[in-house]
Design an enzyme around this catalytic site. Sequence first.
Site, PDB file in Angstrom:
ATOM      1  N   GLY A  44     -16.316 -18.112 -32.991  1.00 34.24           N
ATOM      2  CA  GLY A  44     -15.203 -18.661 -32.237  1.00 34.24           C
ATOM      3  C   GLY A  44     -15.691 -19.694 -31.238  1.00 34.24           C
ATOM      4  O   GLY A  44     -16.808 -19.584 -30.725  1.00 34.24           O
ATOM      5  N   GLN A  49     -15.501 -25.018 -23.914  1.00 33.19           N
ATOM      6  CA  GLN A  49     -16.929 -24.883 -24.244  1.00 33.19           C
ATOM      7  C   GLN A  49     -17.550 -26.191 -24.735  1.00 33.19           C
ATOM      8  O   GLN A  49     -18.773 -26.316 -24.791  1.00 33.19           O
ATOM      9  CB  GLN A  49     -17.131 -23.808 -25.322  1.00 33.19           C
ATOM     10  CG  GLN A  49     -16.777 -22.413 -24.858  1.00 33.19           C
ATOM     11  CD  GLN A  49     -17.067 -21.400 -25.940  1.00 33.19           C
ATOM     12  OE1 GLN A  49     -16.235 -21.154 -26.801  1.00 33.19           O
ATOM     13  NE2 GLN A  49     -18.258 -20.831 -25.928  1.00 33.19           N
ATOM     14  N   CYS A  88     -21.597 -15.049 -26.632  1.00 31.95           N
ATOM     15  CA  CYS A  88     -20.827 -16.272 -26.393  1.00 31.95           C
ATOM     16  C   CYS A  88     -21.769 -17.467 -26.537  1.00 31.95           C
ATOM     17  O   CYS A  88     -22.885 -17.427 -26.015  1.00 31.95           O
ATOM     18  CB  CYS A  88     -20.248 -16.217 -24.976  1.00 31.95           C
ATOM     19  SG  CYS A  88     -19.243 -17.645 -24.553  1.00 31.95           S
ATOM     20  N   LEU A  89     -21.317 -18.496 -27.227  1.00 31.79           N
ATOM     21  CA  LEU A  89     -22.159 -19.694 -27.410  1.00 31.79           C
ATOM     22  C   LEU A  89     -22.477 -20.354 -26.065  1.00 31.79           C
ATOM     23  O   LEU A  89     -23.426 -21.119 -25.965  1.00 31.79           O
ATOM     24  CB  LEU A  89     -21.472 -20.696 -28.346  1.00 31.79           C
ATOM     25  CG  LEU A  89     -21.338 -20.248 -29.811  1.00 31.79           C
ATOM     26  CD1 LEU A  89     -20.499 -21.243 -30.597  1.00 31.79           C
ATOM     27  CD2 LEU A  89     -22.703 -20.065 -30.454  1.00 31.79           C
ATOM     28  N   HIS A 130     -11.384 -12.981 -26.856  1.00 30.59           N
ATOM     29  CA  HIS A 130     -12.539 -13.617 -26.204  1.00 30.59           C
ATOM     30  C   HIS A 130     -12.270 -15.117 -26.013  1.00 30.59           C
ATOM     31  O   HIS A 130     -12.476 -15.658 -24.923  1.00 30.59           O
ATOM     32  CB  HIS A 130     -13.793 -13.376 -27.057  1.00 30.59           C
ATOM     33  CG  HIS A 130     -15.026 -14.062 -26.551  1.00 30.59           C
ATOM     34  ND1 HIS A 130     -16.140 -13.369 -26.125  1.00 30.59           N
ATOM     35  CD2 HIS A 130     -15.323 -15.376 -26.411  1.00 30.59           C
ATOM     36  CE1 HIS A 130     -17.065 -14.252 -25.737  1.00 30.59           C
ATOM     37  NE2 HIS A 130     -16.593 -15.471 -25.913  1.00 30.59           N
ATOM     38  N   GLU A 131     -11.808 -15.777 -27.078  1.00 28.00           N
ATOM     39  CA  GLU A 131     -11.567 -17.226 -27.007  1.00 28.00           C
ATOM     40  C   GLU A 131     -10.395 -17.541 -26.089  1.00 28.00           C
ATOM     41  O   GLU A 131     -10.416 -18.527 -25.346  1.00 28.00           O
ATOM     42  CB  GLU A 131     -11.316 -17.805 -28.402  1.00 28.00           C
ATOM     43  CG  GLU A 131     -12.472 -17.634 -29.381  1.00 28.00           C
ATOM     44  CD  GLU A 131     -13.814 -18.044 -28.826  1.00 28.00           C
ATOM     45  OE1 GLU A 131     -13.878 -19.017 -28.058  1.00 28.00           O
ATOM     46  OE2 GLU A 131     -14.818 -17.372 -29.153  1.00 28.00           O
ATOM     47  N   HIS A 134     -11.336 -17.879 -22.572  1.00 30.51           N
ATOM     48  CA  HIS A 134     -11.949 -19.170 -22.220  1.00 30.51           C
ATOM     49  C   HIS A 134     -10.906 -20.177 -21.734  1.00 30.51           C
ATOM     50  O   HIS A 134     -11.209 -21.038 -20.905  1.00 30.51           O
ATOM     51  CB  HIS A 134     -12.657 -19.774 -23.439  1.00 30.51           C
ATOM     52  CG  HIS A 134     -14.056 -19.275 -23.668  1.00 30.51           C
ATOM     53  ND1 HIS A 134     -15.069 -19.463 -22.758  1.00 30.51           N
ATOM     54  CD2 HIS A 134     -14.615 -18.624 -24.718  1.00 30.51           C
ATOM     55  CE1 HIS A 134     -16.192 -18.935 -23.243  1.00 30.51           C
ATOM     56  NE2 HIS A 134     -15.948 -18.404 -24.432  1.00 30.51           N
TER      57      HIS A 134
END
Length: 166
Positions: A44, A49, A88-89, A130-131, A134
């Site tokens: 994701g 991000q 997480c990226l 999660h996304e 963000h």
Amino acid sequence: MLDIYTLGDEVLRMEAEEVASFTPELKMLVDAMIDTLIEAEGIGLAAPQVGVSKKIFVVKLPNEDPIVFINPEIIETSNEVGPYEEGCLSIPGMYHDVIRPLEVMLQAQDVRGKAFTLKADGLLARVIQHENDHLHGKLYIDRIDDKERERLVKRYERQNRKKKEK
Ligand code: NI
């Protein structure tokens, strides 16, 4: 591939703006986000991000087509919650169990502006939550115990410092 912003970058802490017009530029951004997500081997990726404070995220589960979520809104969550180890990226190399509802229902728009409703469970429900966080300036580490978070952030900073020294 787009640059991925990481912990400490202010854009990750901002409330993202609604997408108002569904233009060819939006489609280009979304395509670039999908390419970046696949390249980074994530599941994701949210627009903040990649430094764009807009309500957009993309999800790509293994062996499935990518799904684009624009102006998403979670309208219902299950009472039943459970832990799952998240990463997480934007906080590379770190993982921690996070407790969240196991099912969600959300409304969103696709890249052309068409509205849809989706009910999700399992990994998809997890990634969506999660996304979606963000887009509200929230990271998964905000949802874990204070002490655990401090420890995780310290560990992350130590690893990053080592990388920068090399
Ligand atoms: Ni993330």
